[in-house]
Every structure is written in C-alpha cells, then in structure tokens.
Write an enzyme that holds these catalytic residues in place. Structure first.
Site, PDB file in Angstrom:
ATOM      1  N   TYR A 174       0.862  -1.184   0.000  1.00 15.21           N
ATOM      2  CA  TYR A 174       0.000   0.000   0.000  1.00 15.21           C
ATOM      3  C   TYR A 174       0.894   1.228   0.000  1.00 15.21           C
ATOM      4  CZ  TYR A 174      -3.550   3.430   1.147  1.00 15.21           C
ATOM      5  OH  TYR A 174      -4.381   4.528   1.101  1.00 15.21           O
ATOM      6  N   CYS A 175       0.666   2.120  -0.956  1.00 10.90           N
ATOM      7  CA  CYS A 175       1.514   3.309  -1.118  1.00 10.90           C
ATOM      8  C   CYS A 175       0.765   4.545  -0.633  1.00 10.90           C
ATOM      9  CB  CYS A 175       1.917   3.475  -2.589  1.00 10.90           C
ATOM     10  SG  CYS A 175       2.998   4.894  -2.883  1.00 10.90           S
ATOM     11  N   VAL A 176       1.314   5.223   0.378  1.00 13.94           N
ATOM     12  CA  VAL A 176       0.654   6.412   0.917  1.00 13.94           C
ATOM     13  C   VAL A 176       0.712   7.574  -0.073  1.00 13.94           C
ATOM     14  CG1 VAL A 176       1.025   5.771   3.322  1.00 13.94           C
ATOM     15  CG2 VAL A 176       2.783   7.076   2.113  1.00 13.94           C
ATOM     16  N   VAL A 179      -2.027   6.813  -2.307  1.00 18.36           N
ATOM     17  CA  VAL A 179      -3.251   6.579  -1.544  1.00 18.36           C
ATOM     18  C   VAL A 179      -4.050   5.457  -2.213  1.00 18.36           C
ATOM     19  CG1 VAL A 179      -5.012   7.751  -0.203  1.00 18.36           C
ATOM     20  CG2 VAL A 179      -3.235   9.086  -1.292  1.00 18.36           C
TER      21      VAL A 179
END
Length: 331
Positions: A174-176, A179
């Site tokens: 999951y890439c912040v 998002v």
C-alpha cells in the site's frame, strides 16, 4: 481506560487516510510538481528560449519539449496509479473441484495450524536437491487461502489490504503517496511513475543547478529573492527525490526480474527456484509490461494483457495438498 482501549485507532486512521488523506496526499504531490515546474520554466527554459542566439533558442526549445514530455508522463502515470483498481478478488471466486480439499483447508483453526506447520517447516528447509521437501514447499506456497476478514477464498499471491478492506490480486504494497494499493493491475503504471518521476527530478536538479549557484554566491541586493529561493528549494527536493527514486527503481526492477512482489520478497520465506518465475528476466518483464514494445512506456494495459493477467491469477488450478504432511503427526 476501557473506553480508550476499546477505540480502534487503526480503523480511525484508516478512515482519515482514505477520505481526508487522499485529497491531501494527491494535492501535495501536485503541489511539488507545480513548484518544480515553475522554477525550471521561470528561471531556465523560458529565459533560454529568449536568448539572442538562434542555436541556443533551438537547444532550449528541444530541452523544453523533453522536460515537458517527462512531466506529462509522470502525471499520467500518477493519475492512473491513483485511480486504477489494483485488482480485487471476485467474491464468487472458488478454487476447488475436490470438496475434501476445501473441508481440509476450512477445518478449525487449531487443526489447520498444526497441519500447515509441516508445510512451513518444509518451506524453510526446502532445497532444489531435496525433491520431496521442495514439492511440499511449492504446494504450500501456491495453495489457495481463506481470508478470515473478507470471508472468501483468495488465489495464490493475493493478500488482504486493510486500507481497501479487500483481498488484492498479486498485492505488492500500500503506497501512501498514491493513496492506493499497488497490485496486479496497476503495478506497471506504478513502476513507470517511479521511472518518469526520477527522470524529471534529475532533469530539474541539473537545470536548476546554475540558478541555485547564482543565488547562493550572489551578494547583489537587486536579485528577486523569492523566485530564486523557490528555485533553490526545488533543487534540494528534486535532487533528494532523485536519489530516493533510484533506490526504489533498482529494488522494483530486481523484483520484476524475479517475478516477485515486495511482500513475497521481504515478508515471506522464498523458495529456490521461485515457483512464479516465468523462465528468466525477459519473460518476467513481459509478464508485467506485456510483449508490445510500443506500450512499455505507457501506463495502460491492453484488453488482451489485462485478460491474460486475470486468467493466470483466477484460473490457476488449486494444488491438491496431502491431508497429512510427512512432518506432521496424525492426532
């Protein structure tokens, strides 16, 4: 005290990141892109194209086209990665033809844990020269699994994403910054974003180097301070981002060459040889980017490639695991 402990802090943070943080993070990324673009065009490209020398004008015009193309590509890749679905596991997906196999894997937790420990031990001890252990490890790694949170089956290489509250096909992470979860269907656009962003940052840092030197070494009081200060700040973060992006690119190209995900590489015990290897780095590259060279640099999957990826993940036959591995005693 009990009321405080009863609060699901992670759930609240997840809600904030999904509904408030998404706009904030996307806005921050576009803000940084706009600031760097302003500095490059304002202090380098536009003055260069206005030079009295025709050859200098031509050179800066070519540079402007190259730089603008890189920025356009990174924006396109970013938007596709943010908006595209990573590939959720269909609710009706069901892997088994043999009902006994399903009942075995859906047995009570204590029994299933004791049985699967045998496969985990085989996975840790497996070597290419030990055929029996390697076969057990291979079957364990490629088995379908039951997601307790989604209450449904998930294919091999799928993982549950707490942010999306869904099981994602070939989940990477999951890439912040995006998002969004990076999975099977948006991994290509994510890697391309890293590449185009790295190229654009390197170009920005190189082009802004001379104005930054002039800003730092000048003692004149008539120079426009704020525009040059923005250029200096843009040089610092584009140069820093370049180094960070190079590291990410090297890591992900290494994973692509092996046909592995970040989860598989850093959170799982790898099997040698890797069961998902397509037969060398070239075939593994084709598995992610497709075989059409005209589409390698574009953040899109052709309908044919999309269908191929879905079929490989969802139509993979379920391995028939023996009920009692040799390392597990029947109780």
């Amino acid at each position: 005290m009990k009321s405080i402990l009863a609060l699901n802090v992670f759930k609240q943070c997840t809600w904030c990141l999904k509904h408030i943080g998404k706009t904030t993070m996307v806005g921050m990324v576009f803000f940084l892109i706009c600031v760097a673009n302003y500095a490059v065009w304002r202090h380098v490209l536009i003055p260069g194209m206005g030079d009295v020398n025709i050859l200098t004008q031509l050179g800066y015009a070519i540079m402007s086209f190259m730089y603008g193309s890189c920025v356009a590509m990174l924006v396109w890749c970013y938007i596709r990665t943010v908006l595209d679905s990573p590939g959720e596991v269909p609710a009706a997906w069901y892997p088994f033809e043999d009902e006994s196999q399903r009942q075995y894997l859906q047995h009570d937790d204590g029994y299933r844990k004791s049985v699967l420990e045998g496969y985990e031990q085989a996975l840790e001890q497996a070597t290419p020269t030990d055929g029996s252990k390697f076969q057990l490890a291979y079957m364990y790694a490629t088995r379908p699994r039951w997601c307790k949170k989604c209450r449904k089956w998930k294919p091999p290489r799928s993982h549950h994403c707490s942010m999306m509250n869904e099981c994602v096909l070939r989940m990477d992470h999951y890439c912040v910054w995006m998002v969004n979860t990076i999975g099977m269907l948006n991994y290509k656009s994510f890697v391309l974003f890293l590449m185009w962003a790295c190229i654009a940052c390197i170009m920005s840092a190189v082009l802004l180097f001379k104005p930054c030197v002039a800003f730092v070494t000048s003692t004149s009081s008539i120079l426009p301070v704020w525009p040059l200060l923005i250029s200096f700040m843009s040089f610092v973060f584009t140069a820093s981002f370049s180094l960070a992006l190079i590291g990410f690119i090297v890591m992900h190209w290494n994973l692509i060459a092996k046909n592995m995900t970040t989860i598989e590489a850093y959170e799982k015990v790898p099997i040698t040889p890797w069961p998902h290897d397509k037969g060398g780095w070239r075939e593994n590259f084709f598995d992610v980017f497709g075989r059409d060279p005209y589409g390698w640099c574009l953040p899109i999957l052709s309908p044919k490639e999309r269908q191929r990826l879905l079929e490989e993940s969802l139509h993979a036959p379920a391995n028939s695991l023996p009920l009692y591995p040799p390392t597990t005693a029947h109780v």
